[in-house]
Scaffold this active site. Structure first.
Site, short mmCIF file in Angstrom:
data_model
loop_
_atom_site.label_atom_id
_atom_site.label_comp_id
_atom_site.label_asym_id
_atom_site.label_seq_id
_atom_site.Cartn_x
_atom_site.Cartn_y
_atom_site.Cartn_z
N ILE A 33 0.60 -1.14 -0.35
CA ILE A 33 0.22 -0.41 0.30
C ILE A 33 0.75 0.95 -0.24
O ILE A 33 0.38 2.29 0.09
CB ILE A 33 -1.00 0.01 0.90
CG1 ILE A 33 -0.33 0.03 2.66
CG2 ILE A 33 -2.52 -1.04 1.26
CD1 ILE A 33 -1.09 -0.07 3.51
N GLY A 34 1.97 0.91 0.08
CA GLY A 34 3.05 2.02 -0.24
C GLY A 34 4.42 1.79 0.06
O GLY A 34 4.31 0.87 0.13
N GLY A 79 8.71 3.82 0.45
CA GLY A 79 9.39 5.10 1.07
C GLY A 79 10.53 5.01 1.51
O GLY A 79 11.32 3.99 0.55
N GLY A 80 11.29 5.94 2.24
CA GLY A 80 12.62 5.64 1.49
C GLY A 80 13.47 5.20 1.92
O GLY A 80 14.24 4.31 2.43
N PHE A 81 13.36 4.59 3.57
CA PHE A 81 13.54 3.26 4.51
C PHE A 81 12.99 1.72 3.74
O PHE A 81 13.30 0.96 4.66
CB PHE A 81 13.14 3.50 5.39
CG PHE A 81 14.40 4.06 6.17
CD1 PHE A 81 15.09 3.63 5.92
CD2 PHE A 81 13.58 5.55 7.18
CE1 PHE A 81 16.29 4.82 6.57
CE2 PHE A 81 14.67 6.07 7.83
CZ PHE A 81 15.94 6.14 7.14
N GLY A 82 11.88 1.75 2.84
CA GLY A 82 11.42 0.70 2.96
C GLY A 82 9.42 0.82 2.64
O GLY A 82 9.49 1.43 1.46
N LYS A 129 5.08 -2.39 7.98
CA LYS A 129 6.61 -1.62 8.14
C LYS A 129 7.73 -2.16 7.14
O LYS A 129 7.80 -2.30 8.59
CB LYS A 129 6.37 -0.32 8.60
CG LYS A 129 7.48 0.76 8.43
CD LYS A 129 7.13 1.17 9.31
CE LYS A 129 8.74 3.04 9.31
NZ LYS A 129 8.33 3.59 10.09
N ASP A 142 10.51 15.33 13.18
CA ASP A 142 9.89 14.38 11.27
C ASP A 142 8.42 15.48 11.37
O ASP A 142 7.93 14.12 10.45
CB ASP A 142 10.57 13.31 10.65
CG ASP A 142 11.03 13.01 10.24
OD1 ASP A 142 10.45 14.68 9.09
OD2 ASP A 142 11.10 12.31 8.55
#
Length: 412
Positions: free
Chosen positions: A95-96, A98-101, A117, A214
């Site tokens: 479902i998505g 990002g920069g880390f996985g 995640k 962040d």
């Protein structure tokens, strides 16, 4: 008849004399034996009590020591369970990214839907950041914080398990022209208030003083009722009771949301999060993104908002999709708060407690905002040591979308 005992060559000793001599001796021996018995018995009882107390003390100490470990260890999932829940991390469940996985939707044997995640094996987030995120979120309990359900740390696998939120993250709505209309004014005001309460909890109401570092639109998740939940605690830090700020050994965060004192000197505090919150508020009001803002009137969203405020035209900032369906007082209040949060001097920014009070009150007077801090762009020539870590955030967001540009400086 008189009885006498006769010893050869010695004088006769009567029975009465013997009794007089023996009885006191026997009595004395009995007293001594009784005393020794009672003393030993008392000592055993004392030792038994001490031993029991020692066991209880050990139990308390062990419980206290174990409680902190159990808080995290009890959340550990078996890799096989997570693999099965996500259908072996199938692309259909993704479902998505990002920069880390990557982030997957999964279903546990109990039927509970989860968000998984999975950090990439070559990701920038190491074991330390991973444990930091787990330990912090395991200790935090607030309705406006994303609930961590567990984790998996097996071999090279580093996985976080969250409660699943069907509406994904805030950036999916406010930056998407097709979805902006789904966020009416009541929903936006509720989200702004919920984010404020969540940050206030981190700063003042939890057992720790936590600086998120962040905060951004993509780290705000939205549940089925559009309640906001703050996520992404991978680079969060704790302040001691007597600390007003800390200096970071390296600068990590997201372009467009970092306060100037953090971006330039690596100094962060509660007011760093306040700055980020102000950017989020102005983005929600305008429906525009700060990091790629385009306008002939100003170089960035913050200056654009301030110019409208200065010229007495604050309502012209509002997202056109609202089409006049909003409360004027609330809209102006949010713009006012947003501008105060992005002031250059941290001392001029309000606390989250005062922001929560302002949003829930109709009688709080606010100071006049000054021109906001400059907007840090990744092309700024004054920052030669800054560089991009890909086109993603340094803390992989649960946004389930393409994240914001991030910046890292090895030596603050």
């Amino acid at each position: 008849m008189k009885h006498d005992i006769v010893y050869a060559g010695k004088k006769k000793i009567s029975t009465a004399t013997i009794i007089i001599i023996v009885v006191p001796i026997v009595a004395l021996v009995l007293v001594i034996l009784s005393f020794c018995f009672l003393t030993m018995r008392a000592r055993k009882k004392s030792n038994a009590i001490k031993g029991e107390n020692l066991k209880k003390s050990d139990h308390v100490l062990n419980y206290q020591a174990a409680s902190e470990l159990t808080t995290v260890d009890s959340l550990q999932f078996d890799f096989g369970t997570i693999e099965a829940a996500t259908n072996k991390f199938s692309d259909d469940n993704k479902i998505g990214e990002g920069g880390f996985g990557k982030v997957y939707k999964g279903t546990l044997p109990s039927g509970q839907v989860i968000a998984v995640k999975r950090l990439g094996k070559s990701s920038g987030q190491g074991v330390e950041q991973f444990k930091n995120e787990v330990e912090l979120q395991a200790k935090l309990q607030h309705k406006n914080l994303a609930g961590v359900l567990g984790f998996c740390l097996e071999g090279e696998e580093k996985i976080l398990i969250y409660e699943f939120v069907p509406n994904r993250s805030l950036d999916n709505f406010i930056y998407d022209s097709k979805k902006q209309g789904q966020l009416d004014w009541a929903a936006r005001y509720k989200i702004i208030g919920g984010i404020a309460r969540g940050i206030k909890y981190l700063h003042e109401d939890s057992q720790l003083r936590i600086i998120h570092r962040d905060l951004k639109a993509s780290s705000i998740l939205l549940d089925a009722d559009m309640n906001p939940k703050i996520s992404d605690f991978g680079i969060a830090r704790i302040l001691e009771v007597d600390q007003t700020h800390k200096n970071a050994s390296r600068i990590v965060g997201t372009y467009g949301y970092m306060s100037p004192e953090y971006a330039m000197q690596g100094e962060f505090s509660e007011k760093s999060d306040v700055y980020s919150f102000g950017v989020i508020v102005l983005e929600m009001i305008t429906g525009k993104k700060n990091s790629n803002f385009e306008s002939e009137a100003a170089e960035d969203l913050l200056s654009y908002a301030w110019i409208h405020w200065r010229d007495g035209r604050p309502l012209e900032l509002l997202d056109p999709t609202l089409e006049g369906f909003y409360l004027i007082d609330e809209a102006i209040k949010c713009i006012h708060v947003g501008l105060l949060c992005v002031q250059k001097d941290p001392a001029d920014r309000p606390t989250m407690a005062s922001i929560v009070l302002t949003l829930s009150s109709h009688s709080v007077s606010l100071p006049t905002p000054l021109q906001p801090a400059f907007f840090l762009r990744n092309t700024d020539q004054n920052l030669p040591q800054m560089y991009m870590e890909s086109d993603q955030s340094t803390s992989m967001s649960m946004s389930w979308s393409i994240n914001d540009e991030s910046v890292t400086e090895p030596h603050a």
